[in-house]
Design a protein around this motif. Structure first.
Motif: not given
Length: 423
Positions: A108, A366-368, A378-381, A385, A419-420
């Motif tokens: 992402s 992570y992210g989509k 989903d979950k922009e990086c 970050d 990132l979480d």
């Protein structure tokens, strides 16, 4: 007095001597020197070193780590399963398919620029390019905030890329990377081309010539320039320079990494982190596939796949993966739309990067992106970050403010947040 000194230098003029010295001393006008470990460094980071694999030109995410099987956007590129359920890759990543339990894929990523120079700059620094200041790369931040571990070898090295991609910026020049053109070339100008006596005689002459200038202009930049001589000589007299000679590796190991510049660069990177070189960047170009994307990637992706999969396996077998963060990055992705030349154009809105080792929790994505890969769903990086996650893995203080010479405040990853769930 000065006239006599110049005359004693025989046919070598002062300017020629300085130029030769610059080569002899490994191009160390930006030589990274030993600095104390920052007391402010966070204790949570597990990684000690970084191997940063940079895909210059803009790597296609659909054809590598974020495939979209069954869509028109995927084109003729096939898709394969991996050793982690639910993670699929482009068909040419067969080696990496066996290593994905070690890897966190970030699908992402989003950049604010689709231009090569600006994109490379942002990925390396977390900041947008400006005409009034140059920001440091991550390797320079690491040395400035947390110091060198090997007092002889440089702490920051870039292999096969341009030294302009990542510099020390407004930090002191001693934190800048040492550029190595090719892994097979070894350390350039690591040996003096004349006798030891002549070498030290010429150093003595240079010192005598420069002393009045240094006395009159006692400035930090002048002291840094003169101090680099002692660091360079220390390195040249050390057996540690053998680390740059990859021919000391068994032939089977050199072959395993791939008989090409990038593969041998990854092998050299492993040798360097073994000797506590803290940040090593290895460059692989050829990703700017505006035309014949799929034909080009049939050659390009296997080079990446062989080298990176071997690197991860090699680091793990040597007990180095936990302390070495391996990063795969690029300046932006390629458009899911296939143009009339069977190519993919620049696409900063969504692309992929990888993190492995160094305390990263592998086997996850992570992210989509959307079903066609055009945008982040989903979950922009953001780039800061991504870089903040690297910094956190190294235990660097994200809130530590360092001021530029003009007094402007900066931090290691701008305002990025780790990132979480990755660390």
């Amino acid at each position: 007095m000065l006239k006599d000194i110049v005359h004693r230098m025989n046919e070598m003029s002062r300017r020629q001597f300085a130029a030769r010295a610059a080569y002899t001393f490994l191009g160390v006008s930006m030589w990274p020197m030993l600095t104390p470990k920052s007391a402010a460094a966070a204790a949570t980071g597990k990684a000690k070193n970084v191997i940063y694999l940079y895909m210059s030109g803009g790597m296609s995410h659909l054809d590598t780590f974020d495939p979209k099987p069954g869509t028109p956007e995927q084109g003729p590129m096939g898709v394969i399963n991996t050793n982690v359920s639910g993670i699929r890759l482009g068909e040419h990543l067969k080696g990496m398919a066996k290593q994905m339990d070690k890897v966190a894929v970030v699908n992402s990523l989003r950049s604010t620029t689709g231009a090569h120079e600006q994109g490379q700059y942002m990925m390396h620094t977390s900041y947008a390019m400006r005409g009034t200041i140059i920001h440091p790369g991550m390797g320079s931040w690491l040395l400035a905030l947390d110091g060198r571990h090997n007092p002889v070898l440089p702490g920051n090295v870039i292999i096969g890329g341009s030294s302009s991609q990542a510099t020390s910026g407004f930090l002191e020049s001693k934190y800048a990377p040492l550029p190595i053109g090719g892994a097979r070339d070894g350390l350039p100008y690591g040996k003096v081309p004349f006798s030891e006596k002549d070498f030290y005689d010429r150093l003595s002459l240079a010192d005598a010539y420069d002393k009045p200038f240094r006395h009159h202009y006692d400035q930090k930049q002048i002291r840094a320039y003169t101090n680099l001589y002692s660091d360079a000589i220390k390195l040249m007299n050390s057996k540690d320079t053998e680390v740059f000679d990859i021919m000391k590796e068994p032939e089977a190991m050199r072959t395993a990494y791939g008989n090409n510049g990038f593969g041998q660069g990854c092998l050299l990177a492993r040798r360097l982190v073994e000797q506590q070189v803290r940040f090593v960047e290895v460059n692989l170009g050829g990703w700017d596939t505006h035309t014949d994307n799929f034909d080009a990637l049939e050659d390009r992706v296997p080079v990446l796949d062989q080298a990176m999969s071997t690197l991860l396996s090699d680091l793990q077998s040597r007990g180095l993966l936990d302390s070495t963060l391996v990063v795969l990055a690029t300046e932006f992705g390629r458009s899911p739309h296939i143009n009339g030349s069977m190519g993919r154009d620049h696409h900063p809105k969504a692309f992929s990067g990888l993190l492995a080792g160094g305390g990263i929790k592998g086997g996850q994505v992570y992210g989509k992106t959307t079903s066609n890969g055009f945008d982040v769903e989903d979950k922009e990086c953001r780039i800061p970050d991504f870089n903040a996650t690297i910094a956190a893995a190294l235990g660097l203080p994200l809130d530590k403010v360092v001021k530029s010479p003009s007094g402007r405040p900066f931090t290691v990853a701008d305002k990025g947040k780790p990132l979480d769930g990755l660390l």
